[in-house]
Design an enzyme around this catalytic site. Sequence first.
Site, short mmCIF file in Angstrom:
data_model
loop_
_atom_site.label_atom_id
_atom_site.label_comp_id
_atom_site.label_asym_id
_atom_site.label_seq_id
_atom_site.Cartn_x
_atom_site.Cartn_y
_atom_site.Cartn_z
N ASP A 159 0.87 -1.18 0.00
CA ASP A 159 0.00 0.00 0.00
C ASP A 159 0.90 1.23 0.00
O ASP A 159 2.10 1.13 0.29
CB ASP A 159 -0.90 -0.01 1.25
CG ASP A 159 -1.77 1.23 1.33
OD1 ASP A 159 -2.44 1.55 0.33
OD2 ASP A 159 -1.77 1.91 2.37
N SER A 160 0.30 2.36 -0.28
CA SER A 160 1.06 3.61 -0.24
C SER A 160 1.53 3.94 1.17
O SER A 160 2.46 4.71 1.35
CB SER A 160 0.19 4.75 -0.77
OG SER A 160 -1.02 4.80 -0.05
N TYR A 202 -0.31 8.42 -2.51
CA TYR A 202 -0.32 8.13 -3.94
C TYR A 202 -1.52 8.81 -4.61
O TYR A 202 -1.53 9.02 -5.81
CB TYR A 202 -0.44 6.61 -4.18
CG TYR A 202 0.81 5.79 -3.95
CD1 TYR A 202 1.95 6.32 -3.33
CD2 TYR A 202 0.84 4.45 -4.34
CE1 TYR A 202 3.08 5.53 -3.12
CE2 TYR A 202 1.97 3.66 -4.15
CZ TYR A 202 3.09 4.20 -3.53
OH TYR A 202 4.20 3.42 -3.33
N CYS A 242 -3.79 -0.90 -2.00
CA CYS A 242 -4.03 0.52 -2.28
C CYS A 242 -4.98 0.65 -3.48
O CYS A 242 -4.71 0.11 -4.56
CB CYS A 242 -2.69 1.18 -2.60
SG CYS A 242 -2.81 2.92 -2.98
N ASN A 243 -6.06 1.38 -3.28
CA ASN A 243 -7.02 1.58 -4.38
C ASN A 243 -6.40 2.37 -5.52
O ASN A 243 -6.63 2.08 -6.69
CB ASN A 243 -8.25 2.33 -3.87
CG ASN A 243 -9.15 1.45 -3.04
OD1 ASN A 243 -10.18 1.00 -3.48
ND2 ASN A 243 -8.75 1.19 -1.80
N THR A 244 -5.60 3.40 -5.17
CA THR A 244 -5.00 4.23 -6.21
C THR A 244 -4.03 3.40 -7.06
O THR A 244 -4.05 3.48 -8.29
CB THR A 244 -4.27 5.43 -5.57
OG1 THR A 244 -5.15 6.07 -4.64
CG2 THR A 244 -3.85 6.43 -6.62
N GLU A 295 -5.88 9.07 9.61
CA GLU A 295 -4.54 8.90 10.20
C GLU A 295 -4.41 9.65 11.51
O GLU A 295 -3.66 9.26 12.40
CB GLU A 295 -3.48 9.32 9.17
CG GLU A 295 -3.52 8.37 7.99
CD GLU A 295 -2.35 8.44 7.04
OE1 GLU A 295 -1.37 9.13 7.33
OE2 GLU A 295 -2.44 7.77 6.00
N CYS A 340 -11.18 3.42 -1.03
CA CYS A 340 -9.92 3.92 -0.46
C CYS A 340 -9.67 3.14 0.82
O CYS A 340 -10.61 2.89 1.59
CB CYS A 340 -10.05 5.41 -0.16
SG CYS A 340 -8.61 6.10 0.70
N HIS A 361 -8.61 3.90 3.60
CA HIS A 361 -8.90 4.56 4.88
C HIS A 361 -10.39 4.63 5.21
O HIS A 361 -10.75 4.83 6.37
CB HIS A 361 -8.36 6.00 4.86
CG HIS A 361 -6.86 6.08 4.85
ND1 HIS A 361 -6.09 5.47 3.88
CD2 HIS A 361 -6.00 6.72 5.68
CE1 HIS A 361 -4.81 5.73 4.12
NE2 HIS A 361 -4.73 6.48 5.21
#
Length: 273
Positions: free
Chosen positions: A11-12, A43, A74-76, A153, A187, A189
């Site tokens: 993941d990013s 990202y 990571c979705n991106t 975060e 995403c 998060h």
Amino acid sequence: MNRELPIGVFDSGVGGLTVVRALRESLPRESFVYLGDTARVPYGTKSPATVVRYSLNNARFLLSSGIKMLVVACNTASAHAIPALQKELSIPVVGVVEPGARAALAATRDGCIGVIGTYGTVESGAYQKAISELRDRLEVAAEPCPLLVPLAEEGWLTGDVPRLVASEYLGRLHARFPQADTLVMGCTHYPLFRELLADVTLRLFGREVVLIDSGVAATAEVVHLLRRRELEHPGEAPGTLRVMVTDRSRIEQVGSRFLGEPLTDVSSVDVPA
Ligand code: DGL
């Protein structure tokens, strides 16, 4: 292929630990090695070419440590880099976008699916494309919700601030697409905001909107693929989790929120460019 090898996940940053959490719940005997590119996060605001480059570097790094499968949490990165990763790697590669799209199709009543994600994910059109290709006459609209990432975060998951932010973003989606009956949390998060998002969508849309967790959907795909490729770990003992990050700053505090338990095996690594 050695079935005892761990599954690699990248993941990013720390967000992908929500996906690891889902994976470990479904696959308690598998071991995981997680790479969070915390030195280069986010990202979601970077160009597709940069995200593809970082993703290939992350994948090569994990591959060199010995993995039997790669999960792109990571979705991106899933939105931009899955074709490049699948082309280069000879092991199975699972992203979160296609499983998330399929789960949304299974859940939608009227064929009207909303997607929220980073700028990169939304602007790539990856979810919109994956959903539209699944079935004719599906309607899709996507809305970036970038501020939810730093709020997660920060651990700011409830209260006025995240509620206002979520209401502003989802209000924009509602204005364009009031018929949405399903919403993909596209995403890493966003699953931390599940209760808040359920409440905000209920108020805005005036009825329950089904929330889809792409990480959970990807987990089902990993379970299926391990079985189909005969890659399930043969042992009975509980699997382990090794976490590697490219920057260690505050990783234990922030990471445990996403994983849902303390991080016990964390090391700092350099991913070669
Ligand atoms: N992990 C990213 C995603 O799921 C969110 C954080 C970032 O922008 O890097 O798209």
